[in-house]
Design a protein around this motif. Structure first.
Motif, PDB file in Angstrom:
ATOM      1  N   SER A 195       0.856  -1.191   0.000  1.00  0.00           N
ATOM      2  CA  SER A 195       0.000   0.000   0.000  1.00  0.00           C
ATOM      3  C   SER A 195       0.891   1.240   0.000  1.00  0.00           C
ATOM      4  O   SER A 195       1.976   1.206   0.582  1.00  0.00           O
ATOM      5  CB  SER A 195      -0.847  -0.022   1.285  1.00  0.00           C
ATOM      6  OG  SER A 195      -1.269   1.287   1.628  1.00  0.00           O
ATOM      7  N   LYS A 228     -12.842 -12.545  -4.467  1.00  0.00           N
ATOM      8  CA  LYS A 228     -12.701 -11.091  -4.277  1.00  0.00           C
ATOM      9  C   LYS A 228     -11.287 -10.647  -3.906  1.00  0.00           C
ATOM     10  O   LYS A 228     -11.072  -9.498  -3.538  1.00  0.00           O
ATOM     11  CB  LYS A 228     -13.727 -10.596  -3.246  1.00  0.00           C
ATOM     12  CG  LYS A 228     -13.565 -11.216  -1.892  1.00  0.00           C
ATOM     13  CD  LYS A 228     -14.553 -10.610  -0.901  1.00  0.00           C
ATOM     14  CE  LYS A 228     -14.206 -11.086   0.494  1.00  0.00           C
ATOM     15  NZ  LYS A 228     -15.087 -10.677   1.522  1.00  0.00           N
ATOM     16  N   LEU A 271     -15.233  -2.235   0.104  1.00  0.00           N
ATOM     17  CA  LEU A 271     -14.621  -1.564  -1.050  1.00  0.00           C
ATOM     18  C   LEU A 271     -13.433  -0.697  -0.632  1.00  0.00           C
ATOM     19  O   LEU A 271     -12.525  -0.469  -1.422  1.00  0.00           O
ATOM     20  CB  LEU A 271     -15.633  -0.663  -1.769  1.00  0.00           C
ATOM     21  CG  LEU A 271     -16.877  -1.316  -2.378  1.00  0.00           C
ATOM     22  CD1 LEU A 271     -17.690  -0.270  -3.135  1.00  0.00           C
ATOM     23  CD2 LEU A 271     -16.512  -2.468  -3.290  1.00  0.00           C
ATOM     24  N   ARG A 310     -12.645  -4.004  -7.121  1.00  0.00           N
ATOM     25  CA  ARG A 310     -13.894  -4.273  -6.390  1.00  0.00           C
ATOM     26  C   ARG A 310     -14.980  -3.274  -6.762  1.00  0.00           C
ATOM     27  O   ARG A 310     -16.168  -3.603  -6.794  1.00  0.00           O
ATOM     28  CB  ARG A 310     -13.650  -4.269  -4.882  1.00  0.00           C
ATOM     29  CG  ARG A 310     -12.848  -5.472  -4.444  1.00  0.00           C
ATOM     30  CD  ARG A 310     -12.870  -5.628  -2.947  1.00  0.00           C
ATOM     31  NE  ARG A 310     -12.007  -6.728  -2.531  1.00  0.00           N
ATOM     32  CZ  ARG A 310     -11.774  -7.044  -1.272  1.00  0.00           C
ATOM     33  NH1 ARG A 310     -12.350  -6.331  -0.300  1.00  0.00           N
ATOM     34  NH2 ARG A 310     -10.992  -8.055  -0.972  1.00  0.00           N
TER      35      ARG A 310
END
Ligand code: AMO
Length: 430
Positions: free
Chosen positions: A186, A218, A354, A404
């Motif tokens: 990230s 997912k 999300l 997503r």
């Protein structure tokens, strides 16, 4: 001169088109071809008696999915797609396709997702697959436009890093000369450092790498994150920004992607209403406890079953707020009145999470304390902690998963359908 197929009309008189041979039908005296480019499909009709020698040779040799150049006369005809057909004077095979093909582009034979992904270049010739990526492109376009118009600065942060951001377990180690290095999970630490640099509002849309062991519908091992960080803002401000961005992105797709939505047979494209309802974590757990069989209690993370159960109850996009400090990352700011809960939030679609975000800890000593409390060593975060000693403004931000967003927006069953070349536990090529 080449005309896009959608622009060919009887009024154009003559036309030159380039495209792929979508279908071939030979009725003896007449041969019919459907030719496809990214804009549409046109029928090409060859009356064999009147055709020239080179046209007859070409139509004998051509195979489905070959690339051809055809020029001729356009005629109005009711039964053909778009109410017109092309009668060729020139029929040139530019690039012949071998047959049989690894995947049937016209979808007469349905294929498993794995087979489709193995031949993604053929799969993406299908209008409904191309439609997903047209819409994904529109989503990314709108997100950029929205954030630039709100005064954000676009940044690019390193993907090869020396330390974990989201906890140590999901890292991909890489060979980087003689040093230990990882693919970044990230841009978190870097976007926060840019707050110390005085940039105030930054965003990045880029890859994040998660060494998730499990294969789910997912999770990806390489995903695309839309990351935002804002100075002098609390978590509520960035939640408002996030829901406005999601609503405006849906509106943009509704206004600009009608053909793609029609290709996907989506007729009732619903734009979410703002503000999104806000549920606190304790309420969310109580709903899950009522609806799912597996035991779940205060202090547990929400598993997929819990997410779905709560989503079913909510029936729209919503936020979960007031999370226990213990289960959120060290950079989430605890509430002053009760440090056992923190200023973190998740933004949810009824099917799944999300986005996650928070107001961040901007006080150096508290941050060191929280890093240690998570069992991490503050010394390995020195590059990140130093900026907190020289004037760090209060700040907040979030990360939103692009795949997503597309998956839930279009009702896709598997996140891999929202990525051209997905990376998962078993897939490293193409
Ligand atoms: P988080 O880890 O919750 O938060 O990630 C943010 C969002 O990114 C998407 N995402 C994924 N999508 C597909 N496959 C994955 N393996 C995957 N992992 C994450 C999800 C998720 O909600 N630094 C924080 C964000 C922040 O606080 O600013 C973070 O990374 O949609």
């Amino acid at each position: 001169m080449r005309i896009p197929i959608q622009d060919v009309t009887p009024e154009t008189g003559t036309a030159e088109i380039f495209g792929w041979v979508h279908e071939v039908r030979d009725l003896g005296g007449l041969a019919f071809f459907l030719i496809r480019d990214r804009t549409g499909i046109i029928q090409v009709t060859v009356p064999k008696k009147k055709a020239s020698e080179h046209v007859l040779t070409a139509i004998k040799e051509v195979s489905r999915e070959s690339v051809v150049r055809i020029s001729g006369t356009v005629k109005a005809i009711d039964k053909a797609p778009g109410g017109r057909e092309l009668v060729p004077e020139v029929f040139q095979i530019i690039s012949r396709s071998e047959s049989p093909m690894p995947l049937d582009v016209v979808e007469k034979v349905p294929a498993e997702l794995d087979t489709r992904l193995d031949s993604r270049f053929l799969d993406a010739r299908r209008p409904r697959v191309a439609a997903v990526f047209t819409i994904r492109s529109a989503v990314i376009h709108k997100v950029n436009e929205f954030l630039f118009s709100h005064g954000f600065v676009n940044i690019t942060t390193p993907k090869v890093v020396a330390a974990a951001t989201e906890g140590g377990t999901e890292l991909f180690p890489i060979a980087y000369f003689e040093k230990e290095a990882f693919l970044n999970q990230s841009p978190q630490l870097y976007k926060q450092m840019m707050m110390a640099a005085g940039f105030e509002k930054v965003f990045e849309i880029g890859p994040i790498f998660r060494a998730e062991e499990h294969n789910t519908t997912k999770h990806l091992n390489e995903a695309t994150s839309i990351d935002v960080e804002v100075s002098f803002a609390d978590h509520y401000e960035v939640m408002n920004l996030l829901e406005d961005l999601v609503r405006d992105t849906y509106l943009h797709v509704a206004d600009h992607c009608q053909d793609a939505l029609a290709n996907l047979e989506i007729r009732d494209f619903a734009v979410p209403d703002c503000p999104f309802p806000r549920l606190n974590y304790a309420e969310a757990i109580a709903i899950a406890q009522k609806k799912i069989e597996e035991p779940i209690g205060y202090g547990d993370d929400l598993n997929s079953a819990a997410e779905r159960a709560i989503g079913e109850e909510m029936g729209c996009h919503y936020f979960i707020v007031d999370w226990p400090t213990e289960i959120k990352p060290y950079y989430a700011m605890p509430f002053e009145h009760d440090p056992s809960i923190c200023k973190a939030f998740d933004m949810m679609h009824p099917r799944m999470e999300l986005s996650s975000g928070a107001q961040r800890v901007h006080q150096h000593d508290l941050l060191v304390q929280q890093i240690s409390a998570k069992g991490l060593n503050p010394e390995s975060f020195e590059f990140y902690l130093t900026p907190f000693r020289y004037g760090m403004p209060p700040h907040a931000g979030w990360g939103l998963g692009a795949e997503r967003v597309v998956m839930t927006m279009l009702g896709l069953g598997n996140i891999r359908e929202a990525v051209l070349f997905p990376r998962d536990r078993h897939r490293l090529v193409p």
